[in-house]
Design a protein around this motif. Structure first.
Motif, PDB file in Angstrom:
ATOM      1  N   GLY A  53     -20.462   6.588  -2.829  1.00 24.30           N
ATOM      2  CA  GLY A  53     -19.326   5.687  -2.652  1.00 24.30           C
ATOM      3  C   GLY A  53     -18.474   6.020  -1.441  1.00 24.30           C
ATOM      4  N   TRP A  54     -19.073   6.692  -0.467  1.00 25.19           N
ATOM      5  CA  TRP A  54     -18.304   7.117   0.705  1.00 25.19           C
ATOM      6  C   TRP A  54     -18.618   6.299   1.945  1.00 25.19           C
ATOM      7  CZ3 TRP A  54     -19.429  12.926  -0.615  1.00 25.19           C
ATOM      8  CH2 TRP A  54     -18.629  13.290  -1.723  1.00 25.19           C
ATOM      9  N   MET A  55     -19.172   5.119   1.732  1.00 25.11           N
ATOM     10  CA  MET A  55     -19.350   4.158   2.824  1.00 25.11           C
ATOM     11  C   MET A  55     -18.535   2.932   2.446  1.00 25.11           C
ATOM     12  SD  MET A  55     -21.808   5.190   5.020  1.00 25.11           S
ATOM     13  CE  MET A  55     -22.534   3.657   5.538  1.00 25.11           C
ATOM     14  N   GLY A  56     -17.969   2.276   3.450  1.00 20.76           N
ATOM     15  CA  GLY A  56     -17.186   1.064   3.159  1.00 20.76           C
ATOM     16  C   GLY A  56     -16.131   1.322   2.104  1.00 20.76           C
ATOM     17  N   MET A  57     -15.493   2.464   2.159  1.00 16.69           N
ATOM     18  CA  MET A  57     -14.596   2.862   1.068  1.00 16.69           C
ATOM     19  C   MET A  57     -13.446   1.894   0.843  1.00 16.69           C
ATOM     20  SD  MET A  57     -14.391   6.955   1.492  1.00 16.69           S
ATOM     21  CE  MET A  57     -13.214   7.145   0.152  1.00 16.69           C
ATOM     22  N   THR A  58     -12.951   1.285   1.923  1.00 21.35           N
ATOM     23  CA  THR A  58     -11.769   0.421   1.774  1.00 21.35           C
ATOM     24  C   THR A  58     -12.154  -1.045   1.600  1.00 21.35           C
ATOM     25  OG1 THR A  58     -11.624   0.055   4.155  1.00 21.35           O
ATOM     26  CG2 THR A  58     -10.436   1.955   3.283  1.00 21.35           C
ATOM     27  N   TRP A  59     -13.450  -1.341   1.607  1.00 28.51           N
ATOM     28  CA  TRP A  59     -13.878  -2.731   1.595  1.00 28.51           C
ATOM     29  C   TRP A  59     -13.855  -3.302   0.171  1.00 28.51           C
ATOM     30  CZ3 TRP A  59     -18.941  -1.811   4.897  1.00 28.51           C
ATOM     31  CH2 TRP A  59     -18.565  -1.246   6.133  1.00 28.51           C
ATOM     32  N   PRO A  60     -13.815  -4.645   0.072  1.00 29.00           N
ATOM     33  CA  PRO A  60     -13.829  -5.268  -1.259  1.00 29.00           C
ATOM     34  C   PRO A  60     -15.122  -4.942  -2.021  1.00 29.00           C
ATOM     35  CG  PRO A  60     -13.285  -6.884   0.444  1.00 29.00           C
ATOM     36  CD  PRO A  60     -13.695  -5.629   1.148  1.00 29.00           C
ATOM     37  N   LYS A  61     -14.962  -4.781  -3.324  1.00 32.99           N
ATOM     38  CA  LYS A  61     -16.138  -4.471  -4.158  1.00 32.99           C
ATOM     39  C   LYS A  61     -17.186  -5.568  -4.074  1.00 32.99           C
ATOM     40  CE  LYS A  61     -13.957  -1.207  -7.203  1.00 32.99           C
ATOM     41  NZ  LYS A  61     -13.136  -0.968  -8.373  1.00 32.99           N
ATOM     42  N   TYR A  63     -18.392  -6.920  -1.676  1.00 31.85           N
ATOM     43  CA  TYR A  63     -19.359  -6.684  -0.597  1.00 31.85           C
ATOM     44  C   TYR A  63     -19.810  -5.225  -0.570  1.00 31.85           C
ATOM     45  CZ  TYR A  63     -17.114 -11.060   0.591  1.00 31.85           C
ATOM     46  OH  TYR A  63     -16.600 -12.322   0.523  1.00 31.85           O
ATOM     47  N   GLY A  64     -19.826  -4.626  -1.717  1.00 32.30           N
ATOM     48  CA  GLY A  64     -20.346  -3.256  -1.802  1.00 32.30           C
ATOM     49  C   GLY A  64     -19.326  -2.181  -1.503  1.00 32.30           C
ATOM     50  N   GLY A  65     -18.077  -2.576  -1.263  1.00 30.67           N
ATOM     51  CA  GLY A  65     -17.043  -1.591  -0.951  1.00 30.67           C
ATOM     52  C   GLY A  65     -16.486  -0.961  -2.205  1.00 30.67           C
ATOM     53  N   HIS A  66     -15.422  -0.164  -2.020  1.00 32.63           N
ATOM     54  CA  HIS A  66     -14.882   0.588  -3.152  1.00 32.63           C
ATOM     55  C   HIS A  66     -13.382   0.424  -3.323  1.00 32.63           C
ATOM     56  CE1 HIS A  66     -18.848   2.369  -3.591  1.00 32.63           C
ATOM     57  NE2 HIS A  66     -18.855   2.406  -2.271  1.00 32.63           N
ATOM     58  N   GLU A  67     -12.772  -0.387  -2.476  1.00 31.00           N
ATOM     59  CA  GLU A  67     -11.355  -0.746  -2.599  1.00 31.00           C
ATOM     60  C   GLU A  67     -10.461   0.479  -2.725  1.00 31.00           C
ATOM     61  OE1 GLU A  67     -10.929  -3.924  -5.442  1.00 31.00           O
ATOM     62  OE2 GLU A  67     -12.467  -5.117  -4.440  1.00 31.00           O
ATOM     63  N   ARG A  68     -10.770   1.478  -1.928  1.00 27.45           N
ATOM     64  CA  ARG A  68      -9.907   2.658  -1.924  1.00 27.45           C
ATOM     65  C   ARG A  68      -8.968   2.593  -0.718  1.00 27.45           C
ATOM     66  NH1 ARG A  68     -13.649   7.470  -4.341  1.00 27.45           N
ATOM     67  NH2 ARG A  68     -11.634   8.462  -4.604  1.00 27.45           N
ATOM     68  N   VAL A  97     -17.667  -2.191  12.700  1.00 30.56           N
ATOM     69  CA  VAL A  97     -18.442  -3.411  12.479  1.00 30.56           C
ATOM     70  C   VAL A  97     -18.084  -4.042  11.133  1.00 30.56           C
ATOM     71  CG1 VAL A  97     -20.752  -4.364  12.175  1.00 30.56           C
ATOM     72  CG2 VAL A  97     -20.314  -2.679  13.985  1.00 30.56           C
ATOM     73  N   GLY A  98     -18.112  -3.221  10.085  1.00 29.50           N
ATOM     74  CA  GLY A  98     -17.774  -3.739   8.758  1.00 29.50           C
ATOM     75  C   GLY A  98     -16.409  -4.406   8.737  1.00 29.50           C
ATOM     76  N   PRO A  99     -15.358  -3.680   9.161  1.00 31.06           N
ATOM     77  CA  PRO A  99     -14.021  -4.286   9.136  1.00 31.06           C
ATOM     78  C   PRO A  99     -13.936  -5.575   9.953  1.00 31.06           C
ATOM     79  CG  PRO A  99     -13.840  -1.916   9.438  1.00 31.06           C
ATOM     80  CD  PRO A  99     -15.298  -2.236   9.475  1.00 31.06           C
ATOM     81  N   MET A 100     -14.613  -5.624  11.086  1.00 37.23           N
ATOM     82  CA  MET A 100     -14.527  -6.828  11.910  1.00 37.23           C
ATOM     83  C   MET A 100     -15.162  -8.022  11.190  1.00 37.23           C
ATOM     84  SD  MET A 100     -15.775  -7.862  15.747  1.00 37.23           S
ATOM     85  CE  MET A 100     -15.096  -6.486  16.501  1.00 37.23           C
ATOM     86  N   ILE A 101     -16.335  -7.795  10.610  1.00 38.68           N
ATOM     87  CA  ILE A 101     -16.989  -8.911   9.914  1.00 38.68           C
ATOM     88  C   ILE A 101     -16.170  -9.316   8.687  1.00 38.68           C
ATOM     89  CG2 ILE A 101     -19.085  -9.657   8.705  1.00 38.68           C
ATOM     90  CD1 ILE A 101     -20.670  -7.835  10.562  1.00 38.68           C
ATOM     91  N   LEU A 102     -15.589  -8.343   8.011  1.00 37.38           N
ATOM     92  CA  LEU A 102     -14.751  -8.683   6.849  1.00 37.38           C
ATOM     93  C   LEU A 102     -13.568  -9.538   7.280  1.00 37.38           C
ATOM     94  CD1 LEU A 102     -14.740  -5.333   4.872  1.00 37.38           C
ATOM     95  CD2 LEU A 102     -15.661  -7.545   4.096  1.00 37.38           C
ATOM     96  N   ARG A 103     -13.029  -9.245   8.464  1.00 34.35           N
ATOM     97  CA  ARG A 103     -11.857  -9.975   8.916  1.00 34.35           C
ATOM     98  C   ARG A 103     -12.202 -11.377   9.417  1.00 34.35           C
ATOM     99  NH1 ARG A 103      -9.754  -9.008  13.320  1.00 34.35           N
ATOM    100  NH2 ARG A 103     -10.840  -7.044  13.546  1.00 34.35           N
ATOM    101  N   CYS A 104     -13.318 -11.485  10.170  1.00 32.27           N
ATOM    102  CA  CYS A 104     -13.544 -12.808  10.770  1.00 32.27           C
ATOM    103  C   CYS A 104     -14.933 -13.371  10.525  1.00 32.27           C
ATOM    104  CB  CYS A 104     -13.191 -12.774  12.254  1.00 32.27           C
ATOM    105  SG  CYS A 104     -14.069 -11.523  13.169  1.00 32.27           S
ATOM    106  N   GLY A 105     -15.739 -12.705   9.706  1.00 29.77           N
ATOM    107  CA  GLY A 105     -17.098 -13.189   9.505  1.00 29.77           C
ATOM    108  C   GLY A 105     -17.192 -14.252   8.408  1.00 29.77           C
ATOM    109  N   THR A 106     -18.377 -14.833   8.277  1.00 28.66           N
ATOM    110  CA  THR A 106     -18.619 -15.830   7.238  1.00 28.66           C
ATOM    111  C   THR A 106     -18.999 -15.122   5.930  1.00 28.66           C
ATOM    112  OG1 THR A 106     -20.979 -15.941   7.722  1.00 28.66           O
ATOM    113  CG2 THR A 106     -19.540 -17.432   8.964  1.00 28.66           C
ATOM    114  N   GLU A 107     -18.951 -15.873   4.852  1.00 30.89           N
ATOM    115  CA  GLU A 107     -19.340 -15.331   3.550  1.00 30.89           C
ATOM    116  C   GLU A 107     -20.767 -14.769   3.618  1.00 30.89           C
ATOM    117  OE1 GLU A 107     -17.447 -14.788   1.091  1.00 30.89           O
ATOM    118  OE2 GLU A 107     -19.059 -14.080  -0.232  1.00 30.89           O
ATOM    119  N   GLN A 108     -21.623 -15.541   4.243  1.00 27.87           N
ATOM    120  CA  GLN A 108     -23.026 -15.131   4.367  1.00 27.87           C
ATOM    121  C   GLN A 108     -23.146 -13.803   5.130  1.00 27.87           C
ATOM    122  OE1 GLN A 108     -26.010 -16.411   3.537  1.00 27.87           O
ATOM    123  NE2 GLN A 108     -27.314 -15.261   4.969  1.00 27.87           N
TER     124      GLN A 108
END
Ligand SMILES: Cc1cc2nc3c(=O)[nH]c(=O)nc-3n(C[C@H](O)[C@H](O)[C@H](O)COP(=O)(O)OP(=O)(O)OC[C@H]3O[C@@H](n4cnc5c(N)ncnc54)[C@H](O)[C@@H]3O)c2cc1C
Lengths: 378, 354
Positions: A53-61, A63-68, A97-108
């Motif tokens: 769980g130490w990748m994408g730690m702050t990302w929404p669950k 999309y595989g994140g952990h919302e920390r 890369v992850g944060p950028m796509i989360l901010r401006c990428g499409t759902e897909q």
């Protein structure tokens, strides 16, 4: 202000990460190295981190994140860097890369690319620089032209880290017409790799290592779904990333494994000169970490930190180069990367990787220009 | 051979043609050193100390070394001519054909020689011996029962493990497992020759090579700053780049001035101090210059394809060989202190006035 609950969670987390890394090193699964976040490409290690769980730690669950919290992520990142762990297979993806796509990428894009990074199974290369475009990023020439339902891309990217391992390339392209509006007509595209119209030429480092590449894009076709963010909006998208990219702990910890090794081998009986050197470097490091955490808190509070972030990177990356220059005096002469003595190996790594510290992610002269502007000088 | 510009011109032309970056890279990939170039130097008479004037030849040797450094030529000139053959000459040994490598050069090296009846027996290991694999003859400095001895050894009688410095140049490990040698192959270190003196010659030679490599790093950086355009201008038009180039140029000039002076005062009372100063100065310049030259070159300079790395990797390696800048600074400090009260300034001024 710090939240006592987050503080507690950070302390627990830090111990977990340290235990994990100690075991990884003890078992021989990884070997501490200088600049391992750039050179230590180890997908298996990346997947082991993802499983914890130490990748994408702050990302929404979703999309595989952990919302920390950002602070918890900071703890994990800095522990990995301090240990010299091989994080090159994901470091920039997790950072930007992850944060950028989360901010401006499409759902897909979030479902595929972001979730792939969070699983530790997806490498995305970043195509900004070109043969004639380095510090002056707005001068990119790679062109994307409209075709029915999509775009056709032609041009060439260079210094593209790990394009040869990547499943995707994010390419910054010119889509506008006007030469005056240099910052306006730029768009980012996500290109799936491999693609028969994408040719990747290795460029060896001075160590002989294969890190970056030149990437030739010969009429590569992508669909409208592959646009990342706004058509014509790439400049703002990229600029938003920069403060975070510039002030993280990888801007001052790349040669920490050497400092740590030398300090660990020293004792009260070591010469005064050596203790002074360790002390001076430690004081620089300590203040840098404090600066870096301040920037992280300011960013979390939504404040603008361009100049502070630029200072961290300028000071921090020069510090990275100072570590081997200062400590070489105390390590038996003539370092080689093939030595049986870890001090010599770490020293050789720190020296041979040094050209990159003050260039990657924006050359220091440019960063000082940003600071000077903030000081009201330009 | 006299100190003339002809020699320098001829050698410069040869190196321009035969020690191009691609040749250096190929040599590194193959044997780690440039044997064909060495043969060409030999044809010019440069591989043999007897072609240099015994009195003033050192200045010529330093001129040769600056050129070799400027072209990153991987050849054992310091090792064979300045040290190996010089030792033969001082020891009154018969001139030896080919490349003569002295093992170990490091005063702390670990080969010992014991008497075994009429013969000698040698055992021990010497690490990081420059160009050992290239030697036609190894002169092994060993600690004997009555002080250091020189043993002349056929390389095939040693076991040799290949290794390299950060620039990929040969720095091999030589091991001797109780090698027996006839008494005629071993002699005490000749009067007037010390291990420290051999080491000092190596330091002076490396400093001269560093002056050449620094010069080339400056030339490459200047050219790159003119050619590379960003923001619609050559990067050399930006003051930040100009200032760095000026600092780089000063480092190069300071090193060359000190090396030249150290060459001129050989034989004088302050010879050792001047060598110490040259090697310390070159070592300081190496770190500063490599940093600036790489910064000016951007990502391009970080690649193996672009030639800058041939020079910076050598600078990073050479600054630690034959004593580091710090080692020599300590020597110089001690020598300066030994001059006593008011002695520092006379030392500095005397050295230039021979
Ligand atoms: C290890 C490494 C990995 C990299 N990975 C990637 C990657 O994955 N993707 C990618 O797109 N790029 C990557 N890069 C490229 C990196 O972003 C560039 O190196 C950087 O932006 C500088 O550009 P440049 O190398 O072309 O240098 P240049 O822009 O040509 O600059 C050369 C020198 O001129 C100076 N200079 C330029 N303009 C000015 C000015 N106005 N005032 C003062 N000085 C100036 C610079 O500071 C520098 O010292 C990587 C670089 C490195 C070293």
């Amino acid at each position: 202000m710090t939240d006592p609950e987050i503080d507690r969670r950070c302390r627990v987390l830090r111990e977990e990460v340290r235990d994990f890394l100690r075991e990884e090193i003890r078992s021989g699964a990884i070997t501490p190295q200088c600049d391992a976040w750039l050179t230590g490409f180890d997908p298996a290690f990346t997947r082991r981190l993802a499983r914890r769980g130490w990748m994408g730690m702050t990302w929404p669950k979703a999309y595989g994140g952990h919302e920390r919290s950002q602070l918890e992520r900071f703890v994990v990142i800095e522990e990995l860097l301090a240990a010299g762990a091989p994080t090159a297979a994901h470091h920039t993806n997790d950072r930007q890369v992850g944060p950028m796509i989360l901010r401006c990428g499409t759902e897909q894009q979030k479902q595929t690319v972001v979730a792939g990074i969070a699983r530790g199974e997806c490498v995305v290369a970043i195509g900004l620089s070109e043969p004639d475009t380095g510090s002056d990023l707005a001068s990119v020439r790679t062109r994307a032209s409209r075709i029915d339902g999509g775009w056709r891309i032609s041009g060439s990217k260079i210094w593209t880290s790990y394009a040869h391992h990547a499943q995707y390339l994010i390419a910054l392209c010119r889509t506008g017409e006007s030469r005056e509006q240099r910052h306006v007509g730029l768009t980012q595209f996500i290109i799936r790799l491999p693609d028969p119209r994408v040719r990747i030429r290795p460029i060896k480092l001075l160590t002989g290592g294969h890190h970056f590449n030149q990437v030739f894009l010969d009429d590569v076709e992508v669909s409208d779904d592959d646009v990342l963010g706004e058509v014509g909006g790439a400049w703002a998208q990229i600029s938003a990333e920069l403060a975070l990219e510039r002030s993280g702990p990888e801007r001052f910890l790349s040669t920490f494994p050497l400092l740590s090794h030398v300090a660990g081998a020293a004792g009260a009986s070591s010469g005064e000169e050596m203790l002074c050197a360790i002390g001076e470097l430690t004081s620089q490091l300590w203040s840098l970490r404090s600066m870096s955490m301040d920037v992280a808190r300011m960013l979390e509070a939504g404040r603008s930190t361009n100049a502070e972030a630029a200072m961290v990177k300028d000071l921090g990356t020069r510090f990275e180069g100072d570590v081997p220059e200062r400590l070489r005096a105390f390590i038996a002469a003539q370092p080689t990367a093939a030595s049986a003595d870890p001090a010599q190996v770490l020293l050789a790594q720190a020296i041979l990787q040094s050209p990159g510290y003050t260039l990657r992610g924006g050359a220091n002269e440019i960063l000082r220009g940003i600071v000077a502007r903030d000081l009201g000088l330009r | 051979m006299s100190s003339d510009t002809m020699l320098v011109d001829t050698l410069a032309r040869l190196l321009e043609a035969k020690s191009r970056p691609a040749d250096v890279q190929a040599a590194e990939q193959e044997d780690g050193w440039h044997a064909t170039l060495w043969r060409e130097l030999d044809a010019l008479g440069l591989a043999d100390i007897d072609n240099f004037d015994p009195e003033h030849g050192l200045v010529d040797q330093l001129a040769v070394l600056q050129l070799l450094g400027r072209h990153a030529a991987s050849v054992p000139f310091v090792e064979s001519v300045m040290i190996g053959q010089w030792l033969c000459r001082q020891a009154g040994l018969d001139a030896m054909p080919g490349i003569v490598i002295v093992v170990p050069l490091d005063p702390s090296g670990g080969v010992s020689a014991a008497k075994a009846g009429d013969a000698w027996q040698l055992a021990g290991t010497a690490a990081k011996v420059p160009f050992a694999r290239a030697g036609n003859r190894l002169l092994i400095l060993a600690s004997g029962p009555d002080g250091p001895v020189v043993a002349s050894v056929d390389p095939s009688d040693c076991s040799l493990a290949r290794s390299a410095n950060m620039a990929g140049e040969p720095r091999d490990t030589v091991r001797l497992d109780g090698l027996r040698l006839p008494a005629s192959s071993v002699c005490p270190l000749p009067d007037g020759v010390t291990v420290a003196a051999l080491w000092e010659r190596g330091a002076l030679g490396r400093a001269a090579m560093m002056a050449g490599a620094l010069q080339r790093a400056l030339e490459l950086s200047l050219q790159y700053a003119k050619d590379r355009k960003q923001f619609g201008r050559p990067i050399g038009a930006f003051q930040a780049v100009q200032q760095n180039l000026a600092i780089l140029a000063a480092e190069v000039t300071a090193t060359r001035a000190m090396v030249d002076l150290a060459g001129r005062v050989q034989g004088g009372r302050h010879q050792r101090a001047a060598v110490a100063s040259a090697k310390a100065r070159a070592g300081r310049a190496a770190g500063i210059a490599a940093r600036i030259a790489h910064q000016i070159h951007g990502a391009m300079g970080f690649t193996g394809e672009y030639p800058l790395q041939l020079f910076t990797r050598r600078l990073w390696s050479w600054r630690d060989e034959f004593g580091s800048d710090r080692d020599w600074a300590r020597v110089l400090g001690a020598l300066a202190a030994a001059e006593g009260p008011g002695g520092l300034w006379p030392m500095i001024t005397a050295a230039g006035d021979r």
